[in-house]
Motif scaffolding. Sequence first.
Motif: not given
Lengths: 101, 101
Positions: A1-13, A93-101
């Motif tokens: 079971h892998e943890t999704p990796e955080l790619i980026d954090k910031g504002i989405a439009s 809005v503020p978002v987190l972008v994470t990888s799909v495992q």
Amino acid sequence: HETPELIDKGIASFYSDRFQGQTTASGEPFDQQALTAAHPSLPFGTEVIVTRPDNGREVTVLINDRGPFVRGRIIDLSKRAARELGMINRGTVPVLVTSVQ
Amino acid sequence: HETPELIDKGIASFYSDRFQGQTTASGEPFDQQALTAAHPSLPFGTEVIVTRPDNGREVTVLINDRGPFVRGRIIDLSKRAARELGMINRGTVPVLVTSVQ
């Protein structure tokens, strides 16, 4: 079971309706009703999870375009993806972008 | 000596760089460095003066596209036109749209 990796954090439009049917950087026509997004550097075809930490909603999108073109923004979403995050009225809005495992 | 006629009053925005080179509703390719704008109804080829009452700056643009696609906005300007109004950092500003005599 892998943890999704955080790619980026910031504002989405999300995309203007003006871009509907126009050509994305990947060569595909843009479709507001598809679950796609523009990112500055991720390879086309990459799937990522975009999460709103403020309301817990998330959506999985396929990167098929380059952008955003506004400083401080990290991802541009199709309207359908933005709707799933409940951000249509707010616009950004503020978002987190994470990888799909 | 005719008085310029007020066509519209409201919020102006400007185009994303994503739209550079894409096809406008008039069929022309879009150019951020041309003095053009998108309006919901004015005929393509119409010239209008866009004025910022808050700083007195104005620019003449040719309508060659349809838009804006965001409620409450009345005109979308090319980046060059937006620069002449000094609105690049702010993004949106109140404007008057008047006819060219």
